[in-house]
Design a protein around this motif. Structure first.
Motif, PDB file in Angstrom:
ATOM      1  N   TYR A 163      -7.292   9.333  -6.029  1.00 38.87           N
ATOM      2  CA  TYR A 163      -6.584  10.607  -6.069  1.00 38.87           C
ATOM      3  C   TYR A 163      -7.586  11.700  -5.721  1.00 38.87           C
ATOM      4  CZ  TYR A 163      -8.794  11.315 -10.637  1.00 38.87           C
ATOM      5  OH  TYR A 163      -9.714  11.452 -11.651  1.00 38.87           O
ATOM      6  N   THR A 180       0.873   5.614  -0.320  1.00 44.28           N
ATOM      7  CA  THR A 180       0.068   6.835  -0.260  1.00 44.28           C
ATOM      8  C   THR A 180       0.981   8.056  -0.294  1.00 44.28           C
ATOM      9  OG1 THR A 180       0.065   6.829   2.170  1.00 44.28           O
ATOM     10  CG2 THR A 180      -1.810   5.771   1.056  1.00 44.28           C
ATOM     11  N   GLY A 188      -3.318   7.318  -3.671  1.00 46.72           N
ATOM     12  CA  GLY A 188      -2.932   6.051  -3.075  1.00 46.72           C
ATOM     13  C   GLY A 188      -3.148   4.884  -4.008  1.00 46.72           C
ATOM     14  N   PHE A 202      -9.053   1.086  -0.232  1.00 44.04           N
ATOM     15  CA  PHE A 202      -9.299   2.442   0.231  1.00 44.04           C
ATOM     16  C   PHE A 202     -10.796   2.718   0.185  1.00 44.04           C
ATOM     17  CE2 PHE A 202      -5.028   2.707  -1.716  1.00 44.04           C
ATOM     18  CZ  PHE A 202      -4.310   3.194  -0.635  1.00 44.04           C
ATOM     19  N   ARG A 211       0.852  -1.191   0.000  1.00 41.22           N
ATOM     20  CA  ARG A 211       0.000   0.000   0.000  1.00 41.22           C
ATOM     21  C   ARG A 211       0.887   1.240   0.000  1.00 41.22           C
ATOM     22  NH1 ARG A 211      -2.864  -0.832   4.301  1.00 41.22           N
ATOM     23  NH2 ARG A 211      -4.903  -1.322   3.397  1.00 41.22           N
ATOM     24  N   SER A 234      -3.642  14.397  -2.782  1.00 42.21           N
ATOM     25  CA  SER A 234      -3.379  13.098  -2.164  1.00 42.21           C
ATOM     26  C   SER A 234      -3.699  11.994  -3.157  1.00 42.21           C
ATOM     27  CB  SER A 234      -4.196  12.914  -0.877  1.00 42.21           C
ATOM     28  OG  SER A 234      -5.589  12.993  -1.157  1.00 42.21           O
ATOM     29  N   ASP A 243       0.665  12.481   0.363  1.00 37.94           N
ATOM     30  CA  ASP A 243      -0.134  13.617   0.815  1.00 37.94           C
ATOM     31  C   ASP A 243       0.737  14.860   0.693  1.00 37.94           C
ATOM     32  OD1 ASP A 243      -1.862  15.407   2.000  1.00 37.94           O
ATOM     33  OD2 ASP A 243      -1.642  14.608   4.029  1.00 37.94           O
TER      34      ASP A 243
END
Length: 245
Positions: free
Chosen positions: A157, A87, A111, A126, A85, A109, A89
């Motif tokens: 996104y 991510t 992921g 998610f 995973r 952001s 930000d």
């Protein structure tokens, strides 16, 4: 149920590297009517890291600075699930008119979660909604199974543009501010058989009331969805509380 351990190492005043370990147990039962979340116990054991960079002037009430965080978790250190995973930000605050205390915010952001030799479970996907793109309900966007139940997505996104300003006729000591904003983004792709996979761009515009309270930022958002998928659920008002970072 579960727990974890996180260790942080400051490299400079602005740059920090973190390492973490997490162990959790999902115990699902009585799910005969929701096949996307099958009965059973699943252990997830993961190692991860994060790289965080921040020049934010005030984490509780930011006015200027840059914030960025990239994180990855690797599940499969024991346990039953195997995935990666990732991510990101990123945020940018700037005082547009310092004398008037008007602040601009840009935020992005994204992921991705990818299974390693196995499909990604719905529980590991998610899940996004109004906490990410205002104007949508909790779990309001993304893939849904044949029963219309949100099953989350492997990719997302989101982007935000916002202007914050003092509330007219109120002393600054009250800590109340207003904001106008525009949000956009999407949640898509799933390994759940038969689920919808609509990567439509979701977007909204709205206004907010913010209060820097002693327990953290309290926020009331009023938003109108502009573009959405047919299966999405929308909402006009949302209240949130807590830290921003």
């Amino acid at each position: 149920t579960g727990g974890g351990l996180r260790l942080g190492l400051p490299i400079t005043d602005d740059l920090t590297i973190e390492a973490n370990y997490k162990l959790s147990l999902d115990d699902v039962s009585n799910s005969t009517d929701t096949p996307s979340f099958p009965d059973g116990k699943t252990w997830t054991s993961s190692l991860g890291y994060a790289i965080r960079y921040s020049t934010i002037d005030n984490l509780n009430d930011p006015r200027s600075g840059v914030y960025g965080k990239f994180a990855q978790d690797f599940a499969g250190v024991g346990g039953d699930t195997k995935f990666i995973r990732s991510t990101i930000d990123a945020r940018y605050y700037k005082e547009l008119y310092a004398d008037a205390d008007i602040v601009g915010l840009l935020k992005f952001s994204a992921g991705n979660i990818t299974g390693i030799g196995q499909d990604v479970r719905a529980l590991d996907n998610f899940f996004k909604g109004g906490e990410t793109i205002r104007g949508f309900a909790t779990y309001g966007i993304g893939p849904r199974d044949a029963q219309g139940i949100a099953v989350g997505g492997k990719n997302f996104y989101a982007a935000t543009a916002e202007i914050q300003f003092p509330m007219p006729a109120l002393p600054p000591d009250f800590g109340l501010r207003g904001a106008v904003f525009a949000d956009a983004g999407s949640l898509f792709d799933t390994d759940i058989a038969g689920a919808t996979n609509d990567n439509t761009l979701r977007s909204s515009v709205g206004a907010s009331i913010l209060w820097s309270s002693p327990i953290g930022l309290l926020r009331a958002d009023f938003a109108q969805a502009i573009t959405k998928a047919k299966s999405d659920n929308t909402e006009f008002f949302r209240f949130s509380a807590g830290k921003q970072f």
